[in-house]
Design an enzyme around this catalytic site. Structure first.
Site, short mmCIF file in Angstrom:
data_model
loop_
_atom_site.label_atom_id
_atom_site.label_comp_id
_atom_site.label_asym_id
_atom_site.label_seq_id
_atom_site.Cartn_x
_atom_site.Cartn_y
_atom_site.Cartn_z
N GLU A 289 12.70 8.15 -16.45
CA GLU A 289 13.32 8.05 -15.13
C GLU A 289 12.43 7.30 -14.16
O GLU A 289 12.91 6.49 -13.36
CB GLU A 289 13.63 9.46 -14.60
CG GLU A 289 14.46 9.48 -13.31
CD GLU A 289 13.62 9.42 -12.03
OE1 GLU A 289 14.19 9.23 -10.95
OE2 GLU A 289 12.38 9.55 -12.13
N GLU A 290 11.14 7.58 -14.18
CA GLU A 290 10.24 6.97 -13.21
C GLU A 290 10.09 5.46 -13.43
O GLU A 290 9.69 4.74 -12.52
CB GLU A 290 8.86 7.63 -13.27
CG GLU A 290 8.83 9.12 -12.94
CD GLU A 290 9.14 9.42 -11.48
OE1 GLU A 290 9.40 8.47 -10.71
OE2 GLU A 290 9.14 10.60 -11.11
N HIS B 203 4.92 12.04 -5.38
CA HIS B 203 4.27 10.95 -6.10
C HIS B 203 2.77 10.86 -5.82
O HIS B 203 2.18 9.78 -5.82
CB HIS B 203 4.96 9.61 -5.83
CG HIS B 203 6.23 9.45 -6.60
ND1 HIS B 203 6.81 8.23 -6.86
CD2 HIS B 203 7.04 10.38 -7.18
CE1 HIS B 203 7.92 8.40 -7.57
NE2 HIS B 203 8.08 9.71 -7.77
N ASP C 78 16.27 16.99 -9.51
CA ASP C 78 15.06 16.22 -9.25
C ASP C 78 14.38 16.83 -8.03
O ASP C 78 14.69 17.95 -7.64
CB ASP C 78 15.41 14.73 -9.02
CG ASP C 78 14.32 13.80 -9.53
OD1 ASP C 78 13.13 14.04 -9.20
OD2 ASP C 78 14.64 12.83 -10.23
N ASP D 52 7.23 16.58 -9.92
CA ASP D 52 8.34 15.64 -10.12
C ASP D 52 8.19 15.09 -11.55
O ASP D 52 7.41 14.16 -11.77
CB ASP D 52 8.25 14.52 -9.09
CG ASP D 52 9.30 13.44 -9.25
OD1 ASP D 52 10.22 13.62 -10.07
OD2 ASP D 52 9.18 12.40 -8.58
N HIS E 245 14.31 15.03 -15.70
CA HIS E 245 13.47 14.10 -16.47
C HIS E 245 12.08 14.67 -16.70
O HIS E 245 11.52 15.40 -15.89
CB HIS E 245 13.39 12.73 -15.79
CG HIS E 245 12.63 12.67 -14.50
ND1 HIS E 245 11.27 12.49 -14.45
CD2 HIS E 245 13.03 12.72 -13.20
CE1 HIS E 245 10.86 12.44 -13.20
NE2 HIS E 245 11.91 12.59 -12.41
#
Length: 372
Positions: free
Chosen positions: A212-213, A329, A235, A178, A66
């Protein structure tokens, strides 16, 4: 390694919150176009780069990562010019106070700061706590009108500020590792596949997907269109070698990519991935034959698109790879270049191993007459 590092630096420096991945989409199209047989972008923004086999009625494999990143959206503009915001995706609230952010206004990027109470006036019972209810962003404006003049309004998107950093031991750090590190692996894999595309016996579809997030399902229009036989997702996964994470699992940065044994998300969404056994075993065998290091991931609290892809169409065989990542994150997500390089190598050799006779799934039980 230098090319890989440069690509990751460029990708992670782009702002691309869920549904606003446009600049990442453009980067991926430009980078994939010289290599794929066909490039498509659907209305949501999913980019598909296809390598078509010359064999009759080939099977199809989809390999995806993603493009979007976590971020914020402006909920309210205060009269005194401060911005009240809401999170988009799983933003790590513990690291927010005092961070630099980029506010994506209609007139360009506006630098901002996530405000925090001055140390000298922080009450004793508030020290060590993270005040998220009153979170605000300071862009230097003193009035609501000034905010509007800068091109910022309710609905404006915000990302962590990019600060690409090289550490010792081939480690690199920035926001949006990410999942832009995985997007970089797709780009370099496309270059490798271009060299052998005449030998491919399956159609290979590299997909850079969206949202995706936010909802994990942005890729589903591509799945319905391609109806692949196999789906492999890339991922990140937390690296458990830092003092605070030590011992949680055996997956650590620098020891190679991790292949997913299981992931599962039980907070509101009962979904996860248990990979197809035959697919999993063939990947592991290829890695062993090529002396490529692999780690094994069991991750609770992690979910990827394959959790929903598995049950699409007629049932799709899935597997997953994860790049070990420190500080997920946050603005300092950290990966090891050698892990990404090894990931590209194992995927390349696995894709080469697929023949017209290769099949995955449990239909073989019927083919064997139900014998155990």
């Amino acid at each position: 390694m230098e090319q890989l590092k440069q690509i990751i630096k460029e990708l992670t420096s782009i702002s691309g919150v869920s549904s606003r991945e446009d600049k990442v989409i453009s980067y991926m199209i430009k980078s994939l176009k010289p290599y794929g047989d066909q490039i498509e972008v659907d209305p949501l923004g999913n980019v598909t780069c296809s390598f078509f086999s010359s064999v009759s009625n080939p099977k199809k494999l989809m390999l995806f990562a993603h493009m979007d990143e976590i971020g914020f959206i402006v909920r309210k503009v205060e009269e005194n010019g401060f911005l009240r915001v809401e999170r988009i995706g799983g933003v790590h609230v513990n690291v927010l106070p005092g961070l630099k952010v980029d506010v994506i206004g209609s007139k360009g990027v506006i630098p901002g700061l996530i405000g925090t109470t001055s140390h000298h006036f922080t009450k004793q019972d508030q020290k060590g706590k993270v005040p998220t209810d009153g979170m605000y962003v300071d862009i230097g404006a003193r009035t609501r009108e000034h905010v509007k003049e800068l091109g910022v309004n309710v609905g404006s998107f915000i990302t962590y500020h990019s600060d690409f950093t090289e550490l010792a031991g081939d480690l690199i750090s920035n926001k949006a590792m990410d999942n832009r590190a995985a997007c970089a692996s797709l780009l370099l894999l496309a270059q490798e596949l271009f060299q052998i595309k005449d030998k491919l016996q399956w159609n290979i579809h590299l997909v850079a997907c969206v949202q995706e997030e936010f909802n994990i399902r942005g890729i589903m229009p591509v799945v319905r269109k391609l109806s692949p036989d196999v789906s492999i997702g890339i991922d990140v996964t937390p690296s458990c070698d830092t003092p605070d994470m030590s011992g949680y699992s055996d997956v650590i940065i620098g020891n190679g990519p991790a292949i997913t044994c299981m992931n599962f998300h039980g907070r509101g969404t009962l979904a996860g991935v248990l990979p197809d056994e035959g697919l999993f075993n063939q990947i592991v065998t290829i890695a062993e034959q090529q002396n490529i290091p692999l780690q094994y991931e069991v991750a609770l609290g992690v979910i990827t698109e394959n959790a929903f892809i598995s049950f699409a169409e007629q049932g799709i065989m899935t597997a997953g790879f994860s790049i070990p990542t420190r500080y997920t994150h946050t603005p300092i997500e950290t990966v090891c270049l050698s892990d990404v390089k090894a990931l590209i190598h194992v995927l390349f050799h696995f894709l080469q191993s697929l023949t017209t006779h290769t099949s995955f799934g449990k239909q073989y039980i019927l083919e064997k007459g139900g014998a155990q």
